[in-house]
Each structure stands twice: as C-alpha cells, then as structure tokens.
Enzyme design. Structure first.
Site, short mmCIF file in Angstrom:
data_model
loop_
_atom_site.label_atom_id
_atom_site.label_comp_id
_atom_site.label_asym_id
_atom_site.label_seq_id
_atom_site.Cartn_x
_atom_site.Cartn_y
_atom_site.Cartn_z
N ARG A 101 0.54 -1.33 0.08
CA ARG A 101 0.60 0.06 -0.30
C ARG A 101 1.14 1.49 -0.21
NH1 ARG A 101 -0.41 -2.06 5.50
NH2 ARG A 101 0.08 -1.03 7.01
N THR A 134 10.03 1.03 4.01
CA THR A 134 10.13 0.45 1.80
C THR A 134 11.44 0.40 1.70
OG1 THR A 134 9.80 2.77 1.29
CG2 THR A 134 7.95 2.77 2.65
N ARG A 159 1.25 -4.19 3.05
CA ARG A 159 2.33 -3.24 3.55
C ARG A 159 3.12 -1.67 3.33
NH1 ARG A 159 8.76 -5.18 6.59
NH2 ARG A 159 9.49 -3.50 5.79
N HIS A 160 3.29 -0.91 3.83
CA HIS A 160 4.06 0.24 3.49
C HIS A 160 5.72 -0.29 2.86
CE1 HIS A 160 0.75 3.24 4.13
NE2 HIS A 160 1.31 2.69 5.19
N VAL A 161 5.23 -0.40 1.59
CA VAL A 161 6.67 -1.25 1.39
C VAL A 161 6.90 -1.07 -0.78
CG1 VAL A 161 5.62 -3.22 0.94
CG2 VAL A 161 8.25 -3.46 1.23
#
Length: 384
Positions: A101, A134, A159-161
C-alpha cells in the site's frame, strides 16, 4: 521373323513409366532413410515419455491436482461432470495477494475493510505495522518474501513497502494490487496528517512525530513549497513511483528510468492498480477479480456501521495552497503525474473490459491546478 519392339511406342511408354516409378521409389527411400536417422530417436523418446506419463497418471488416480484446479478455474460445469464436487483443499485462484500500500492513498480505509472481509471469508490477513521502512537490503528482501510465502493460504499481505520481485529470488510470485491518488492531493494529505493527525484524535500526531518542533509543525505550506524546503521538494516529492519501481537504488531518484520501470512492473505484476478518486469502482473491480477476498466489499463500504469507522480516517486542518504554490508543485511532480495518468488510463481500460461505464474525473494533464476544485475534492474524501 522377329518383331522390332525397341521402336514400339507402347513399349517405350511402359519402360519410361517403370523408370519414373523406380526413380520416385528411390527418392522416397532416401527421404525415409534421412528422416529415420535424424528423428527416429526423438520419436521413440516421445513415445516412451507419453507411455510413462500415462502410467503415472493411472497410478496416481487421475490428473495432477494442479491440472484439476486449472480446469475448475476455467470451467466448473465440465469439471463437476467428470470429477464430482471439488475437494475442500482446492482453493480458487489466486491464493496469494500482496497489497504494498502507498501511503495516504486510502490504505487505512482498505485495511479496515480487509479486517471485516477476512473474518467473513476466512482468509489470512497479515497487516504489517512497519510504516517507515519501505526500502530493504537484499537480505531483508529475501527474508520478507520467504516469510510471506509461508503464510497459510489463502492470504492477503499488506505493508508500506516498495515493490518486491519474488521471481528474482526464485519464490512463487503472488498477485499484486494497489491504489494511488492524485499526487498533489496525496502530498497535501500527508503534509497535514504528519502535523495534525486525523479525526480519531488530534493527539495521535504527537505519537507519530514526537520530535517535530512547533516551527516545523505550524510551517505554512506555501512557505514550504515556494522557499523549497526539503519536505516540499524532490526527492521527497518523488513518492508514488518507487512503490512500483522496486528496491533498486535508481528507483528513489526522479528519472525516466524509474518511471519506465514502474510502468513495466505494473503491466507485468499487478492485477489491478486503482485510483482513490474512483474508490467505489476500485472496490467493485476487486470484488469481480478477487471474489474469494473481496466478495460483498462494496456493500460493506456503503453500510452505516462502516461509515462510522471510515469517517475517522480523514485528515484534519487540511487546506489548499495558493495557485502559485500548486503550479510549482505540479512542475516538481512531473514524473509522478505521468505515472498517475498512465495507471489511471489502465484502470479505465480494465473498467471498460469488465463493463463499468462510470465517467472518470478530469485530469490535471488537461488543466492547470485549480485551488477551488481541489478543495472540493478534498472535502469529498474520507479515505485517508
């Protein structure tokens, strides 16, 4: 008296016919001889493998499970006629979904929905609490991807990645999904969220940015943009593209290379990249494309119970910069807008293929930034 048959036309015709026949026979023998020398071994090998495969097919009680699953996916009626009801452990495709995301692009809205859907549809939801990492080393990438691949299926990991290339590490690749939004709107939402939080409680920004001094917290956004503060200039503004470009160091710098790599990854690895401005259509497409995960998501999103939760995710104290500041931002975010328009066009193409006809909003590539229009868009949004 002996007849001279050598000059007999009938005899000559018969002799010529025999010679021609022998000649054709010789050529046929040569061709068969050449083919047999070159291909006879291959034919025997193919026949042997076919027989061996047939034996294993019968010994295993029929076709492999993967072939049964593929046939079920493309045509349930014929599969049921031949094999009866499908076994409980055979799951609909796909079984592995990754939602890497993008920050301030409706991700909290989607995560709230996913928690409801996971309980309802009995899939494994893993939502990482890591928000500020990230970019990963090669070792960290491999470890994370192996951990993801070991989650019980069906699963959705979020996940923010930045994009992870599973195939590079020889790990079975999941299906990717994501949502992006107008780059300037995303920047504004993030700018004010870091300082003042959302409607869940204005004090939560103190937890996220405890070390922020008051002069930075209350810095006027026009001053930040026009005086070229680091937060309001590149590479900090180059934010969306790295989520799709990947973990390569060049993905972190504004460039044509990073832009094209991000486009390529979207085309090759993403089932859907939606746009937040058309969130209901995004949810409808997810419901069509991934029913095992998103069935009935649009009804949940529109329900009064969910609205009570969703309304708390809107960023507070958000206001629009001056027209001059917006124009400066737009110039600095040129690559971001090229990518946004590319992804949005692709999203609209998917909508047309599915049969959705709702009209898109006007794009900034057709007009200059309009503070009044943008303020209306912000008032409508509750997905931050």
């Amino acid at each position: 008296m002996m007849k001279n048959i050598g000059n007999n036309p009938i005899h000559k015709h018969q002799v010529n016919h025999i010679r021609a026949k022998n000649k054709r026979g010789n050529w046929l023998a040569v061709i068969l001889f050449r083919i047999s020398r070159r291909d006879f071994g291959f034919c025997l090998t193919a026949l042997f493998l076919f027989c061996l495969g047939s034996i294993f097919w019968q010994l295993n009680g029929g076709p492999p499970n993967i072939l049964q699953g593929v046939r079920y996916y493309f045509g349930q009626s014929t599969f049921t006629d031949d094999h009866g009801p499908i076994a409980p452990n055979v799951l609909p495709f796909p079984r592995k979904v990754v939602y890497n995301r993008v920050g301030k692009c409706g991700s909290r809205t989607i995560v709230l929905l996913l928690r409801i859907l996971a309980d309802r549809h009995q899939f494994t939801l893993v939502s990482s609490d890591i928000h500020n990492k990230t970019r990963l080393t090669k070792h960290e990438q491999g470890t994370l991807m192996r951990n993801i691949s070991e989650i019980p299926q069906p699963f959705l990991y979020t996940r923010h990645v930045h994009f992870l290339n599973f195939s590079r590490f020889r790990i079975d690749e999941p299906v990717y999904i994501n949502i992006i939004r107008d780059p300037i709107n995303r920047f504004l939402s993030n700018y004010f969220f870091r300082r003042f939080g959302d409607w869940r409680g204005e004090e939560n920004h103190l937890v996220r940015t405890p070390g922020m001094k008051d002069e930075e917290r209350y810095l006027d956004i026009n001053t930040c943009i026009l005086e070229n503060y680091p937060e309001c200039s590149n590479p900090r503004l180059f934010y969306i593209i790295p989520y799709f470009c990947g973990q390569h160091p060049q993905c972190r710098e504004p460039s044509e290379w990073a832009l094209e790599k991000a486009k390529q990854n979207v085309l090759e690895h993403y089932l859907l990249v939606g746009v937040l401005e058309e969130l209901e259509d995004v949810l409808l497409l997810l419901e069509r494309l991934l029913p095992h995960f998103f069935a009935d998501v649009l009804n949940i999103y529109k329900s009064p119970e969910y609205k009570k939760l969703g309304n708390l995710t809107g960023t507070v104290r958000k206001h629009t910069p001056s027209l001059e500041a917006l124009q400066v931002l737009y110039q600095r975010m040129e690559y971001e807008y090229i990518f946004y328009n590319f992804a949005r066009d692709l999203f609209h193409l998917t909508k047309r293929k599915i049969g959705l006809r709702s009209g898109p909003r006007p794009s900034r590539r057709h007009r200059s930034p309009d503070p009044n229009a943008q303020e209306e868009e912000q008032d409508e949004e509750e997905q931050d």
